[in-house]
Structure formats: structure tokens, C-alpha cells
Design a protein around this motif. Structure first.
Motif, PDB file in Angstrom:
ATOM      1  N   ASP A  81       0.485  -1.945  61.721  1.00 25.15           N
ATOM      2  CA  ASP A  81       0.011  -3.188  61.109  1.00 25.15           C
ATOM      3  C   ASP A  81       1.186  -3.808  60.365  1.00 25.15           C
ATOM      4  OD1 ASP A  81      -1.425  -5.265  59.939  1.00 25.15           O
ATOM      5  OD2 ASP A  81      -2.326  -3.981  58.394  1.00 25.15           O
ATOM      6  N   PRO A  82       1.969  -4.663  61.045  1.00 30.37           N
ATOM      7  CA  PRO A  82       3.182  -5.217  60.427  1.00 30.37           C
ATOM      8  C   PRO A  82       2.886  -5.985  59.147  1.00 30.37           C
ATOM      9  CG  PRO A  82       3.052  -5.798  62.759  1.00 30.37           C
ATOM     10  CD  PRO A  82       1.730  -5.192  62.377  1.00 30.37           C
ATOM     11  N   GLN A  83       3.581  -5.605  58.090  1.00 29.51           N
ATOM     12  CA  GLN A  83       3.422  -6.238  56.784  1.00 29.51           C
ATOM     13  C   GLN A  83       4.803  -6.416  56.158  1.00 29.51           C
ATOM     14  OE1 GLN A  83       0.419  -7.106  55.239  1.00 29.51           O
ATOM     15  NE2 GLN A  83      -0.548  -6.550  57.178  1.00 29.51           N
ATOM     16  N   PRO A  84       5.023  -7.526  55.454  1.00 31.51           N
ATOM     17  CA  PRO A  84       6.267  -7.659  54.697  1.00 31.51           C
ATOM     18  C   PRO A  84       6.166  -6.824  53.420  1.00 31.51           C
ATOM     19  CG  PRO A  84       4.878  -9.570  54.315  1.00 31.51           C
ATOM     20  CD  PRO A  84       4.166  -8.711  55.340  1.00 31.51           C
ATOM     21  N   PHE A  85       7.295  -6.479  52.839  1.00 30.92           N
ATOM     22  CA  PHE A  85       7.272  -5.709  51.590  1.00 30.92           C
ATOM     23  C   PHE A  85       6.592  -6.512  50.487  1.00 30.92           C
ATOM     24  CE2 PHE A  85       8.893  -4.179  47.559  1.00 30.92           C
ATOM     25  CZ  PHE A  85       8.692  -2.812  47.681  1.00 30.92           C
ATOM     26  N   ILE A  86       6.986  -7.756  50.335  1.00 31.03           N
ATOM     27  CA  ILE A  86       6.365  -8.647  49.347  1.00 31.03           C
ATOM     28  C   ILE A  86       5.207  -9.360  50.058  1.00 31.03           C
ATOM     29  CG2 ILE A  86       6.703 -10.647  47.831  1.00 31.03           C
ATOM     30  CD1 ILE A  86       8.324  -8.294  46.872  1.00 31.03           C
ATOM     31  N   PRO A  87       3.978  -9.142  49.586  1.00 29.00           N
ATOM     32  CA  PRO A  87       2.823  -9.731  50.274  1.00 29.00           C
ATOM     33  C   PRO A  87       2.710 -11.242  50.052  1.00 29.00           C
ATOM     34  CG  PRO A  87       2.108  -8.566  48.306  1.00 29.00           C
ATOM     35  CD  PRO A  87       3.591  -8.324  48.442  1.00 29.00           C
ATOM     36  N   ALA A  88       2.167 -11.919  51.077  1.00 32.19           N
ATOM     37  CA  ALA A  88       1.895 -13.351  50.971  1.00 32.19           C
ATOM     38  C   ALA A  88       0.908 -13.566  49.828  1.00 32.19           C
ATOM     39  CB  ALA A  88       1.331 -13.871  52.283  1.00 32.19           C
ATOM     40  N   PRO A  89       1.003 -14.633  49.136  1.00 27.55           N
ATOM     41  CA  PRO A  89       1.809 -15.825  49.386  1.00 27.55           C
ATOM     42  C   PRO A  89       3.207 -15.749  48.764  1.00 27.55           C
ATOM     43  CG  PRO A  89       0.401 -16.251  47.510  1.00 27.55           C
ATOM     44  CD  PRO A  89       0.096 -14.840  47.980  1.00 27.55           C
ATOM     45  N   TYR A  90       3.619 -14.579  48.305  1.00 29.48           N
ATOM     46  CA  TYR A  90       4.897 -14.426  47.616  1.00 29.48           C
ATOM     47  C   TYR A  90       6.009 -14.064  48.596  1.00 29.48           C
ATOM     48  CZ  TYR A  90       1.446 -14.125  43.942  1.00 29.48           C
ATOM     49  OH  TYR A  90       0.378 -14.381  43.126  1.00 29.48           O
ATOM     50  N   ASN A  91       7.238 -14.211  48.117  1.00 26.89           N
ATOM     51  CA  ASN A  91       8.408 -13.794  48.889  1.00 26.89           C
ATOM     52  C   ASN A  91       9.484 -13.391  47.882  1.00 26.89           C
ATOM     53  OD1 ASN A  91       9.893 -16.203  48.075  1.00 26.89           O
ATOM     54  ND2 ASN A  91       8.667 -17.319  49.576  1.00 26.89           N
ATOM     55  N   TRP A  92      10.676 -13.088  48.375  1.00 29.95           N
ATOM     56  CA  TRP A  92      11.724 -12.621  47.473  1.00 29.95           C
ATOM     57  C   TRP A  92      12.178 -13.699  46.488  1.00 29.95           C
ATOM     58  CZ3 TRP A  92      12.274  -7.795  46.472  1.00 29.95           C
ATOM     59  CH2 TRP A  92      11.961  -6.843  47.435  1.00 29.95           C
ATOM     60  N   LYS A  93      11.888 -14.958  46.781  1.00 33.47           N
ATOM     61  CA  LYS A  93      12.241 -16.026  45.839  1.00 33.47           C
ATOM     62  C   LYS A  93      11.164 -16.234  44.778  1.00 33.47           C
ATOM     63  CE  LYS A  93      15.255 -18.542  48.967  1.00 33.47           C
ATOM     64  NZ  LYS A  93      15.499 -19.764  49.717  1.00 33.47           N
ATOM     65  N   THR A  94       9.926 -15.810  45.088  1.00 32.43           N
ATOM     66  CA  THR A  94       8.807 -16.071  44.178  1.00 32.43           C
ATOM     67  C   THR A  94       8.146 -14.798  43.645  1.00 32.43           C
ATOM     68  OG1 THR A  94       7.196 -16.200  45.996  1.00 32.43           O
ATOM     69  CG2 THR A  94       8.300 -18.264  45.345  1.00 32.43           C
ATOM     70  N   TYR A  95       8.807 -13.666  43.820  1.00 24.94           N
ATOM     71  CA  TYR A  95       8.172 -12.417  43.401  1.00 24.94           C
ATOM     72  C   TYR A  95       7.943 -12.343  41.895  1.00 24.94           C
ATOM     73  CZ  TYR A  95      12.636 -10.339  41.934  1.00 24.94           C
ATOM     74  OH  TYR A  95      13.815 -10.074  41.312  1.00 24.94           O
ATOM     75  N   GLY A  96       8.645 -13.162  41.123  1.00 24.15           N
ATOM     76  CA  GLY A  96       8.399 -13.221  39.682  1.00 24.15           C
ATOM     77  C   GLY A  96       6.973 -13.646  39.393  1.00 24.15           C
ATOM     78  N   GLN A  97       6.462 -14.573  40.200  1.00 22.45           N
ATOM     79  CA  GLN A  97       5.068 -15.001  40.051  1.00 22.45           C
ATOM     80  C   GLN A  97       4.112 -13.848  40.377  1.00 22.45           C
ATOM     81  OE1 GLN A  97       4.717 -18.423  42.613  1.00 22.45           O
ATOM     82  NE2 GLN A  97       6.436 -19.443  41.612  1.00 22.45           N
ATOM     83  N   MET A  98       4.480 -13.041  41.371  1.00 23.29           N
ATOM     84  CA  MET A  98       3.677 -11.874  41.724  1.00 23.29           C
ATOM     85  C   MET A  98       3.652 -10.888  40.551  1.00 23.29           C
ATOM     86  SD  MET A  98       4.365  -9.136  44.780  1.00 23.29           S
ATOM     87  CE  MET A  98       5.877  -8.570  43.966  1.00 23.29           C
ATOM     88  N   ASN A  99       4.806 -10.701  39.910  1.00 26.26           N
ATOM     89  CA  ASN A  99       4.863  -9.807  38.755  1.00 26.26           C
ATOM     90  C   ASN A  99       3.952 -10.282  37.634  1.00 26.26           C
ATOM     91  OD1 ASN A  99       6.655  -7.966  39.890  1.00 26.26           O
ATOM     92  ND2 ASN A  99       8.457  -9.059  39.127  1.00 26.26           N
ATOM     93  N   VAL A 100       3.853 -11.588  37.441  1.00 25.40           N
ATOM     94  CA  VAL A 100       2.940 -12.135  36.432  1.00 25.40           C
ATOM     95  C   VAL A 100       1.498 -11.828  36.817  1.00 25.40           C
ATOM     96  CG1 VAL A 100       2.073 -14.263  35.365  1.00 25.40           C
ATOM     97  CG2 VAL A 100       4.540 -13.911  35.648  1.00 25.40           C
ATOM     98  N   LYS A 101       1.165 -11.925  38.095  1.00 24.44           N
ATOM     99  CA  LYS A 101      -0.193 -11.589  38.560  1.00 24.44           C
ATOM    100  C   LYS A 101      -0.492 -10.120  38.293  1.00 24.44           C
ATOM    101  CE  LYS A 101      -1.727 -15.476  40.125  1.00 24.44           C
ATOM    102  NZ  LYS A 101      -2.716 -16.200  39.330  1.00 24.44           N
TER     103      LYS A 101
END
Length: 184
Positions: A81-101
Motif C-alpha cells: 500500500d504505497p504511502q509517502p512518509f509525510i501523509p497528505a495533505p502535508y509534505n516536506w514543505k508543510t510538515y510544520g503544520q502537521m506538527n501543530v496538528k
């Protein structure tokens, strides 16, 4: 300690830094545990995480959530089941927002629960790392889903390097707890 480049170095660094972090945590006094993190007076601490994390719980759940990212990513991709390391809707440029979540998600998590989550997820990551050979962990291109990177680099980032980050933050907090207050 230099960044691990072999399975044995990874396991040693992750274990050593985990133990150092646990020792540092065990040595925190009640005033250090109860005082909120406040790095606002240090102009060198500009990154968002210096404002985001306000206590030990926040640091531990951050580490836990990054362990979960690694575990989910590896297990999903191994299962086809191919998955990116950083899950959508985030990416390596927006992972800071993921950390806030992640931070928001755990505001009702107790410190004791955060400690348990972190300890269990660390053990899970170490167990998973053991299942890979040195070549699988540290040769580029073995796993296409690792994006041309060595799989081990993700393990290093989620363990020893992240534990270094946590220790720096906790040591800075301890230091801030003993800064004499200016009197008018």
C-alpha cells in the motif's frame, strides 16, 4: 556521536540517546516539570517548535507521533500500500503544520500517558529496525518507496536525531527555570 551509517550504529545511537533522554526526564524536578516552557527571551530560538511545545508532554507526544509516521509508512509500503512518509495533505514543505496538528491532538493527553506512548513506540521502532539487514537500512535504492534515500536515514531521524532535539529542548528549559528574574 556522528550520524549512524550502519545498522549497529543506528541501534547503538538510538538506544544510547533514548537512555540519555529517559535519564534527563527522570532528573527533572517538580518545578521544572510544572513550569511551562518559555523561550521567548532567547532570540536565537526562532524555529516554530520553540513556541509550539510548552511542556514535557508536548515533546514526548511529538516524538511518539514521528515514530507513528515511520511505523505506518514502513508497514504500509511493505504491505503493498504505497504511502509517502509525510501523509497528505502535508509534505516536506508543510510538515510544520502537521506538527501543530499533532500538538493539538494531544492537549488532553496526560504526561503519564505521553511517557507510556513514547516508551512503547520507541520499542516498536527498535523492533522494526531489527527486522532489516544492514544493506536494507543503509544502501540507497533498496526500497523504491524510500525515494532514493536509505531507509535507515528515516530511522535515524525518528530516533537518535530526534532524541537529540528533545534533549536540547529539555536542557534549555532547565536552564530557563534557573535564570534570575530581573528586578525593576
Amino acid at each position: 556521536m556522528s550520524r549512524p551509517t550502519s545498522k549497529s550504529d543506528l541501534l547503538t545511537a538510538a538506544t544510547t540517546n533514548y537512555e540519555k533522554l529517559e535519564t534527563l526526564i527522570a532528573g527533572l524536578t517538580e518545578p521544572e516539570l510544572s513550569a511551562p516552557f518559555d523561550f521567548s527571551g532567547d532570540l536565537k530560538k526562532k524555529e516554530a517548535h520553540w513556541k509550539r511545545d510548552r511542556n514535557l508532554r508536548d515533546v514526548l507526544v511529538h516524538l511518539y507521533e514521528w515514530h507513528q509516521l515511520l511505523l505506518h509508512w514502513v508497514h504500509s509500503n511493505q504491505s503493498g500500500d504505497p504511502q509517502p512518509f509525510i501523509p497528505a495533505p502535508y509534505n516536506w514543505k508543510t510538515y510544520g503544520q502537521m506538527n501543530v496538528k499533532f500538538w493539538e491532538k494531544h492537549q488532553s493527553t496526560s504526561l503519564e500517558e505521553a511517557k507510556e506512548l513514547f516508551q512503547k513506540s520507541h520499542a516498536d521502532v527498535m523492533e522494526l529496525a531489527q527486522t532489516f539487514s544492514n544493506e536494507e537500512l543503509f544502501s540507497k535504492g533498496i526500497f523504491g518507496w524510500a525515494g532514493g534515500n536509505a531507509l535507515g536515514s528515516y530511522f535515524v531521524s525518528a530516533t537518535s536525531s530526534h532524541y537529540d532535539w528533545a534533549m536540547k529542548k529539555l536542557k534549555a528549559h532547565k536552564k530557563m527555570c534557573f535564570v534570575p528574574k530581573e528586578t525593576p
